[in-house]
Design a protein around this motif. Sequence first.
Motif, PDB file in Angstrom:
ATOM      1  N   ALA A 180       0.823  -1.209   0.000  1.00  0.00           N
ATOM      2  CA  ALA A 180       0.000   0.000   0.000  1.00  0.00           C
ATOM      3  C   ALA A 180       0.860   1.263   0.000  1.00  0.00           C
ATOM      4  N   ILE A 181       2.055   1.165   0.565  1.00  0.00           N
ATOM      5  CA  ILE A 181       2.941   2.335   0.612  1.00  0.00           C
ATOM      6  C   ILE A 181       3.682   2.528  -0.704  1.00  0.00           C
ATOM      7  N   LEU A 182       4.177   1.443  -1.311  1.00  0.00           N
ATOM      8  CA  LEU A 182       5.093   1.545  -2.438  1.00  0.00           C
ATOM      9  C   LEU A 182       4.427   1.453  -3.813  1.00  0.00           C
ATOM     10  N   LYS A 183       3.184   1.020  -3.892  1.00  0.00           N
ATOM     11  CA  LYS A 183       2.560   0.872  -5.209  1.00  0.00           C
ATOM     12  C   LYS A 183       2.430   2.233  -5.900  1.00  0.00           C
ATOM     13  N   PRO A 184       2.268   2.248  -7.232  1.00  0.00           N
ATOM     14  CA  PRO A 184       2.247   3.528  -7.972  1.00  0.00           C
ATOM     15  C   PRO A 184       1.241   4.539  -7.428  1.00  0.00           C
ATOM     16  N   ALA A 185       0.081   4.081  -7.000  1.00  0.00           N
ATOM     17  CA  ALA A 185      -0.916   4.987  -6.433  1.00  0.00           C
ATOM     18  C   ALA A 185      -0.938   4.897  -4.914  1.00  0.00           C
ATOM     19  N   GLY A 186       0.210   4.589  -4.330  1.00  0.00           N
ATOM     20  CA  GLY A 186       0.282   4.370  -2.902  1.00  0.00           C
ATOM     21  C   GLY A 186       0.573   5.622  -2.103  1.00  0.00           C
ATOM     22  N   ILE A 187       0.820   5.397  -0.819  1.00  0.00           N
ATOM     23  CA  ILE A 187       1.022   6.501   0.119  1.00  0.00           C
ATOM     24  C   ILE A 187       2.288   7.285  -0.209  1.00  0.00           C
ATOM     25  N   LEU A 188       3.365   6.588  -0.587  1.00  0.00           N
ATOM     26  CA  LEU A 188       4.627   7.270  -0.868  1.00  0.00           C
ATOM     27  C   LEU A 188       4.490   8.240  -2.025  1.00  0.00           C
ATOM     28  N   ASN A 189       3.940   7.790  -3.126  1.00  0.00           N
ATOM     29  CA  ASN A 189       3.800   8.676  -4.285  1.00  0.00           C
ATOM     30  C   ASN A 189       2.789   9.792  -4.025  1.00  0.00           C
ATOM     31  N   ALA A 190       1.786   9.525  -3.197  1.00  0.00           N
ATOM     32  CA  ALA A 190       0.848  10.595  -2.840  1.00  0.00           C
ATOM     33  C   ALA A 190       1.561  11.681  -2.047  1.00  0.00           C
ATOM     34  N   ALA A 191       2.469  11.270  -1.150  1.00  0.00           N
ATOM     35  CA  ALA A 191       3.237  12.256  -0.384  1.00  0.00           C
ATOM     36  C   ALA A 191       4.198  13.018  -1.281  1.00  0.00           C
ATOM     37  N   LEU A 192       4.840  12.318  -2.223  1.00  0.00           N
ATOM     38  CA  LEU A 192       5.750  13.000  -3.146  1.00  0.00           C
ATOM     39  C   LEU A 192       5.003  13.989  -4.030  1.00  0.00           C
TER      40      LEU A 192
END
Length: 291
Positions: free
Chosen positions: A136-148
């Motif tokens: 959930a964090i690393l997927k393309p639409a995940g938390i990490l990319n949302a934060a970036l």
Amino acid sequence: MSPRRDKSWMAGALPYLWLTILFALPFLLVFKLSLSDVALSIPPYAPQFHPDQIPAFFKGLDLETYARLITDPLYVRAWLSSLKIAAISTVLLVLIGYPLAYGMSRCSKGAREVLALAVTLPFFTSFLIRIYAWIAILKPAGILNAALEALGLPPAAIMNTDVAVYIGMVYAYLPFMVLPLYAVLDKQDEALLEAAADLGATRFAAFWKVTFPLSLPGLAAGSLLCFIPLVGEFVIPDLLGGSRTLMIGKTIWTEFFANRDWPAASAAATVLLVTLVVPLVLFQRQRRVVA
């Protein structure tokens, strides 16, 4: 001789009985499967043991599967990739785990207890749930990319790469590195550092010449506790690395369940076990020499 002494051998026999039932017998079964051949039957291997056909049974066993493991590039690449990923992950665990363990050992007693509980806290959650959380964090639409995206930065393509595998490996096995190191560092006598300071050593020199050498047993134990299961890890590479990450654990699973090639899977598992026993034997021998 007292009745208590007559039964004392039972206490020593229980561990060997346990190892025989849960390790030796299953290993012998796997080793026998590795000497068999693939067959269109249930179960999918031959020969199968029949009391009235013992000569034919032993005659049907061979080393063809092991020869295939050596000559097939798939198994060689999977094995080398597993060693590489496990080695890099272990180095990362040392670089992250040692400072954590050292910092824990230098805190107050109350803080040490809280930090030790924090390190073991992930064990209270299912391993699969924790790995799915990283999806959930690393997927393309995940938390990490949302934060970036919120910070105005470009998205990071980490999922289904070796980087994602390293992140999952380090996260999952970090407690196994920190706890042995912390146990050794916490027991070190601070008077040794005071003596080194009295002799003119700087704090870094005292750490390098006193603390670090005394922590090597914990470092070796933590490295083995991490490296050995990392080589055969299956869940993390499968969920975070995808099809492009090749490791021996995934290969064994594919051969056993997808291809139904039980002999190949058993031979790969046997080679994996024998190879990983070597560092354990060397570690135990080194401990006896030091002792």
